[in-house]
Design a protein around this motif. Structure first.
Motif, PDB file in Angstrom:
ATOM      1  N   GLU A 336       0.831  -1.201   0.000  1.00  0.00           N
ATOM      2  CA  GLU A 336       0.000   0.000   0.000  1.00  0.00           C
ATOM      3  C   GLU A 336       0.866   1.251   0.000  1.00  0.00           C
ATOM      4  O   GLU A 336       2.031   1.227   0.433  1.00  0.00           O
ATOM      5  N   GLU A 337       0.286   2.364  -0.456  1.00  0.00           N
ATOM      6  CA  GLU A 337       0.982   3.640  -0.386  1.00  0.00           C
ATOM      7  C   GLU A 337       1.136   4.043   1.076  1.00  0.00           C
ATOM      8  O   GLU A 337       0.375   3.621   1.948  1.00  0.00           O
ATOM      9  N   GLY A 338       2.112   4.864   1.354  1.00  0.00           N
ATOM     10  CA  GLY A 338       2.335   5.275   2.729  1.00  0.00           C
ATOM     11  C   GLY A 338       3.263   6.473   2.811  1.00  0.00           C
ATOM     12  O   GLY A 338       3.508   7.161   1.826  1.00  0.00           O
ATOM     13  N   TYR A 339       3.779   6.706   4.005  1.00  0.00           N
ATOM     14  CA  TYR A 339       4.713   7.805   4.226  1.00  0.00           C
ATOM     15  C   TYR A 339       6.090   7.401   3.698  1.00  0.00           C
ATOM     16  O   TYR A 339       6.604   6.343   4.066  1.00  0.00           O
ATOM     17  N   PRO A 340       6.703   8.223   2.861  1.00  0.00           N
ATOM     18  CA  PRO A 340       8.040   7.899   2.365  1.00  0.00           C
ATOM     19  C   PRO A 340       9.085   8.097   3.466  1.00  0.00           C
ATOM     20  O   PRO A 340       8.841   8.794   4.454  1.00  0.00           O
ATOM     21  N   PRO A 341      10.267   7.531   3.292  1.00  0.00           N
ATOM     22  CA  PRO A 341      11.334   7.789   4.253  1.00  0.00           C
ATOM     23  C   PRO A 341      11.885   9.204   4.098  1.00  0.00           C
ATOM     24  O   PRO A 341      11.972   9.728   2.993  1.00  0.00           O
ATOM     25  N   PHE A 342      12.206   9.805   5.230  1.00  0.00           N
ATOM     26  CA  PHE A 342      12.883  11.104   5.254  1.00  0.00           C
ATOM     27  C   PHE A 342      14.332  10.809   5.622  1.00  0.00           C
ATOM     28  O   PHE A 342      14.702  10.719   6.790  1.00  0.00           O
ATOM     29  N   ALA A 343      15.134  10.575   4.593  1.00  0.00           N
ATOM     30  CA  ALA A 343      16.501  10.084   4.803  1.00  0.00           C
ATOM     31  C   ALA A 343      17.417  11.178   5.328  1.00  0.00           C
ATOM     32  O   ALA A 343      17.230  12.361   5.027  1.00  0.00           O
ATOM     33  N   PRO A 344      18.440  10.809   6.114  1.00  0.00           N
ATOM     34  CA  PRO A 344      19.400  11.804   6.578  1.00  0.00           C
ATOM     35  C   PRO A 344      20.254  12.297   5.424  1.00  0.00           C
ATOM     36  O   PRO A 344      20.666  11.521   4.568  1.00  0.00           O
ATOM     37  N   THR A 345      20.483  13.609   5.378  1.00  0.00           N
ATOM     38  CA  THR A 345      21.312  14.201   4.324  1.00  0.00           C
ATOM     39  C   THR A 345      22.312  15.166   4.964  1.00  0.00           C
ATOM     40  O   THR A 345      22.160  15.564   6.126  1.00  0.00           O
ATOM     41  N   GLU A 346      23.303  15.547   4.196  1.00  0.00           N
ATOM     42  CA  GLU A 346      24.271  16.530   4.686  1.00  0.00           C
ATOM     43  C   GLU A 346      23.566  17.840   5.037  1.00  0.00           C
ATOM     44  O   GLU A 346      23.917  18.503   6.013  1.00  0.00           O
ATOM     45  N   GLY A 347      22.578  18.215   4.212  1.00  0.00           N
ATOM     46  CA  GLY A 347      21.835  19.431   4.488  1.00  0.00           C
ATOM     47  C   GLY A 347      21.089  19.360   5.811  1.00  0.00           C
ATOM     48  O   GLY A 347      21.061  20.341   6.572  1.00  0.00           O
ATOM     49  N   ASN A 348      20.488  18.206   6.092  1.00  0.00           N
ATOM     50  CA  ASN A 348      19.772  18.049   7.361  1.00  0.00           C
ATOM     51  C   ASN A 348      20.714  18.194   8.550  1.00  0.00           C
ATOM     52  O   ASN A 348      20.389  18.843   9.550  1.00  0.00           O
TER      53      ASN A 348
END
Length: 438
Positions: A336-348
């Motif tokens: 099913e569709e859902g919340y995507p991952p909010f991956a860690p980034t250098e900007g974060n």
């Protein structure tokens, strides 16, 4: 004498921290202190309005309280009707002054406490603690957003800034399809350079989220041959649906359970001769006898992971396992569709570092990141890949979210408001960091 020493120590810490702030930042901090009582009263007012996700009238009432406050700041404010996705809708407020980065601020109006919940009212537990439905998740965060922007308005700054506030009405129980219910978040994220989320996080003001794992569902449907149990495992009868479901779940565990940041939980299983399942109520019935081979099994669960690559790889592994049937069984799995991952980034991480510096300059100490394994999905997830940087958990610290014992820390309201307001000011003045233009 001991009490006097403590008071003196606190005074010296505050004085030292204030020395790290410029004149405008000091005025912002002072305004927040002077108006904290009004902020608490507004928080109390919104908490005492039931806004369980499916109480559409209550969600709208909370928006009706807040919208005039944003309008008074010169922000273009409106309520987006949610009937197309069977929810109340969302509050959005925007101002574009043409200077500085484009910043989106994320809150939500709804709580998990519907009108039939016994937990409905604000209660002052002691000088340090308030008990109330949604105080930490996340009506406190909504007030922090409003107060931080008001402080900047009072300093004459907001009119020149670029800020887009989105307070959703379905964070706790998302409307479907997500393409409609999350459209306001995605539109703001496509516009923005920076995303700031004001959820409670892990309740610790010394941390923020630079990452959140995804949240999506799966359904496993299994068929076998109904027969007398004395004939199970014979070539013409096979293993039955329950054995096949058990095989699949066990192989999921063996193949994937050791992978970092990945979880996949089978939350419901039904099996027997006759099975019914209601998707809306997440409930069902099962009939079966011990002397009959099970004909049907249904399992529902979720997947949580840290990147889209991890999600796709996990789904492919699960599909392969499902395809390897026991004798005389068939099985299918749907995702099913859902919340995507909010991956860690250098900007974060850079944004977290800027926020941590603000916190230290205010005398509140260093801020570090929450382990992604301890972070659930949230609305900021829908900004992933669209903004240059983002952090979440800038809201009102508290404990026991989603329970009738939910609490918030009284001193967290002005503290988090100060940290948010000063960060916004420094981003505007380019004192913290400067994201690349998209």
């Amino acid at each position: 004498m001991k009490a006097l020493s403590l008071t003196l120590s606190l005074f010296l810490v505050c004085s030292l921290s204030m020395a790290q702030l410029d004149r405008t930042e000091k005025k912002i901090v002072q305004w927040i202190d002077q108006n904290n009582h009004e902020a608490l009263e507004l928080l109390k007012q919104t908490i005492n309005i039931n806004s369980g996700t499916m109480n559409f009238e209550g969600v709208r009432q909370v928006a009706d309280v807040l919208m005039p406050k944003f309008e008074a700041l010169g922000m273009e404010t409106r309520f987006l009707d949610g009937s197309a996705f069977n929810r109340a809708g969302h509050l959005v407020a925007k101002i574009e002054g043409g200077k500085g980065p484009k910043i989106m601020m994320i809150g939500h109006l709804d709580t998990v406490f519907e009108p039939d919940s016994p937990f409905q009212q604000w209660e002052q537990v002691d000088e340090e603690t308030i008990k109330g439905p949604g105080i930490a998740d996340m009506k406190g965060g909504n007030i922090i957003i409003l107060q931080a922007l008001t402080a900047l308005h009072q300093a004459g700054l907001l009119k020149d800034m670029n800020v887009w506030v989105v307070m959703t009405g379905d964070e706790e129980l998302s409307g479907r399809p997500l393409s409609l219910s999350k459209a306001a978040l995605i539109e703001a994220a496509e516009w923005a350079d920076i995303a700031l989320g004001f959820e409670n996080g892990d309740g610790n003001p010394a941390t923020v989220n630079v990452a959140r794992r995804s949240s999506s569902g799966w359904t496993l449907e299994v068929k076998g041959n109904a027969a007398h149990s004395s004939q199970i495992f014979k070539p013409e009868v096979g293993a039955g649906a329950i054995y096949e479901a058990s095989r699949i779940l066990n192989q999921f565990y063996e193949a994937l359970s050791a992978e970092e940041y990945l979880t996949f939980n089978p939350g419901m299983i039904l099996g027997g001769t006759d099975v019914t399942y209601n998707e809306q109520s997440k409930s069902g019935t099962a009939f079966g006898k011990s002397n009959v081979v099970a004909q049907t099994a249904i399992v529902t669960g979720d997947i949580r992971c840290l990147s889209m690559e991890q999600l796709k790889r996990t789904q492919e592994t699960m599909k392969k396992i499902v395809s390897e049937h026991l004798p005389q069984t068939q099985a299918t799995i749907t995702f099913e569709e859902g919340y995507p991952p909010f991956a860690p980034t250098e900007g974060n991480y850079a944004l977290m570092k800027a926020f941590s510096q603000v916190s230290q300059d205010l005398g509140f100490g260093e801020v570090s990141s929450v382990n992604p394994a301890d972070a659930g999905a949230a609305d900021i997830s829908f900004t992933a890949g669209l903004v240059k940087m983002g952090i979440d958990a800038m809201g009102m610290s508290g404990a026991n979210d989603h329970t009738v014992n939910e609490t918030g820390k009284v001193n967290a309201l002005p503290m988090q408001t100060k940290r948010a307001a000063v960060l916004l000011y420094r981003l505007f003045k380019d004192k913290a960091l400067s994201p690349e233009k998209k």
